[in-house]
Design an enzyme around this catalytic site. Structure first.
Site, PDB file in Angstrom:
ATOM      1  N   ASP A 296       0.844  -1.195   0.000  1.00 49.83           N
ATOM      2  CA  ASP A 296       0.000   0.000   0.000  1.00 49.83           C
ATOM      3  C   ASP A 296       0.885   1.254   0.000  1.00 49.83           C
ATOM      4  O   ASP A 296       1.406   1.661   1.037  1.00 49.83           O
ATOM      5  CB  ASP A 296      -0.879  -0.071   1.271  1.00 49.83           C
ATOM      6  CG  ASP A 296      -1.828   1.099   1.405  1.00 49.83           C
ATOM      7  OD1 ASP A 296      -1.640   2.113   0.721  1.00 49.83           O
ATOM      8  OD2 ASP A 296      -2.759   0.992   2.229  1.00 49.83           O
ATOM      9  N   HIS A 393      17.330  13.348 -18.072  1.00 49.51           N
ATOM     10  CA  HIS A 393      15.878  13.232 -18.037  1.00 49.51           C
ATOM     11  C   HIS A 393      15.286  13.404 -19.437  1.00 49.51           C
ATOM     12  O   HIS A 393      14.451  12.621 -19.875  1.00 49.51           O
ATOM     13  CB  HIS A 393      15.316  14.300 -17.092  1.00 49.51           C
ATOM     14  CG  HIS A 393      13.890  14.085 -16.747  1.00 49.51           C
ATOM     15  ND1 HIS A 393      13.494  13.201 -15.776  1.00 49.51           N
ATOM     16  CD2 HIS A 393      12.760  14.612 -17.265  1.00 49.51           C
ATOM     17  CE1 HIS A 393      12.190  13.201 -15.696  1.00 49.51           C
ATOM     18  NE2 HIS A 393      11.714  14.047 -16.602  1.00 49.51           N
TER      19      HIS A 393
END
Ligand code: MEV
Length: 438
Positions: A296, A393
């Site tokens: 979770d 990136h």
């Protein structure tokens, strides 16, 4: 404006899709086609996924990538990562490779205690409540035996229960705060079941308690729920090497690099605006492995950020120093994870991810997940303090930009070739595609 609907959950999947399509989309057929395009042709597999949540209409794909070469406590790991952001998996892999030749990652679980609370209102004498609690404490354990039996066999269970007086902060507010050891399960269901039984025991016993006034007998339980703040369920991860050993392609002066890196971490320690982004980079690694292993991530996120603010000021989760010519970079974080229960035995790709990791215990998974976070943080800080983040990136993002245009295979390789030596930006790619199409 879309119409409201009653009984939506009772509609079949087809009916739900038709309702959505006709009420929310200009081109209903196209919407239906897109939604159904992601259905799995294996009906059983599709049903399995449909039943994870409610009102399921389709599957939402996220890529599952892998980062190899993680040396953790002397053992090699290939780490599965589920994430939509380009460069994260590449950064993790790069960091893993870098540290694999410099001693690898050292990871240690410091503790693994979880907390749950019964929040209640008691209108009366605090001393009497205290006495009452002491008298019935053993009943909380006895009356949860059917729930705790199996957990105890696995070495877990309820560790302690205490009464906490919170009345200086909120009138008549008290808590039963319990601590738990849940071994390889995340333990949310186990903890919540115990807490709900504590609440019943508390109410029943109070009603029977002779020295309570009628008001005192009437304890009002507000709620019973585990806490996702787990400051006593923590793991420490570390990398270290001689400063000179940091030398690499973009690190020609390792000593200057180490100093700059330490400064970058110190900035995140004292400046919350930077700390949030710094920690976000750590969570890029953590969430990706948490998702891949069926855990979770919302619980982990909430707990980690609360921990990052535990001094009253939001701060960096990681730390770095250079001492006696040794560079050390480390982090301690709370992680409540499970390797049994929940999605772990249901989702086929979660099973694959766990098997890829050698079917770890919850403690081992805590170590692996924390390592992925530290590796990510190292990669981000290395780029930020050397070349800057955009170069790598944008290279990774190039594919995403190209995919927004209709290009042939030949054009795609020409674009990739061109941007090997030219700076990638959205407009530069658009200009280049236009020049190719002319
Ligand atoms: C981007 O997803 C994460 C970074 O911004 C983290 C950081 O700044 O440390 C690169």
């Amino acid at each position: 404006m879309p119409k409201s609907v009653t009984g939506f959950s009772k509609l079949t999947k087809e009916e739900k899709i038709n309702w959505i399509a006709s009420n929310h989309f200009f081109n209903a057929n196209e919407a239906i086609q897109t939604i159904k395009q992601y259905w799995n042709s294996d009906a059983d597999l599709q049903q399995l996924h449909d039943e994870f949540i409610e009102n399921t209409v389709s599957n939402f794909y996220l890529p599952l990538g892998v980062a190899p070469n993680f040396l953790i406590n002397g053992k090699n790991h290939t780490i599965p990562m589920v994430i939509e952001e380009s460069s994260v998996v590449a950064a993790a892999s790069k960091s893993a490779k870098f540290w694999s030749t410099r001693g690898g990652f050292k990871a240690t679980v410091l503790n693994s205690e979880k907390i749950g609370q019964v929040h209640f209102i008691f209108e009366g004498d605090a001393q009497k409540l205290n006495q009452f609690f002491k008298g019935i404490k053993s009943k909380f354990f006895a009356e949860t035996e059917s729930i705790t039996k199996n957990m105890q066999k696995r070495g877990g269970g309820i560790l302690d229960i205490e009464l906490r007086d919170k009345t200086t902060e909120l009138e008549n507010y008290y808590q039963l705060q319990a601590t738990f050891e849940t071994k390889d399960s995340m333990g949310a269901n186990f903890i919540n079941s115990c807490l709900e039984q504590f609440a019943k025991t508390l109410k029943n016993e109070a009603e029977k308690h002779e020295s309570f006034s009628s008001e005192e007998k009437n304890i009002e339980v507000i709620m019973s729920i585990l806490s996702n703040y787990v400051p006593n369920c923590t793991v420490r991860v570390e990398v270290s090497c001689k400063v000179a050993e940091l030398a690499e392609k973009n690190i020609s002066d390792p000593s200057a690099f180490a100093q700059k890196f330490v400064q970058a971490v110190k900035i995140a320690e004292i400046e919350p605006f930077r700390a949030v982004t710094h920690n976000k980079g750590i969570m890029n690694g953590i969430d990706a492995v948490v998702l891949a292993t069926g855990n979770d991530f919302r619980a982990v996120e909430a707990g980690v950020h609360a921990f990052a603010s535990r001094t009253g000021k939001y701060s960096s989760l990681s730390h770095a120093k250079v001492e006696n010519d040794i560079f050390t970079f480390w982090m301690e974080i709370p992680l409540a994870l499970g390797t049994v229960g929940g999605l772990t035995s249901l989702h086929p790709l979660v099973k694959i991810s766990l098997e890829m990791l050698g079917n770890p215990t919850a403690h081992e998974l805590m170590e692996i997940v924390a390592v992925a976070g530290l590796a990510q943080n190292f990669a981000a800080l290395r780029s930020l303090t050397t070349t800057g983040i955009q170069e790598g990136h944008m290279k990774m993002h190039l594919n995403n930009i190209i995919n927004q245009f209709n290009v042939t295979d030949a054009e795609r390789s020409a674009i990739k070739n061109h941007f090997k030596t030219n700076q990638v930006s959205h407009s530069a790619v658009v200009d280049y595609i236009e020049s190719l199409k002319k």
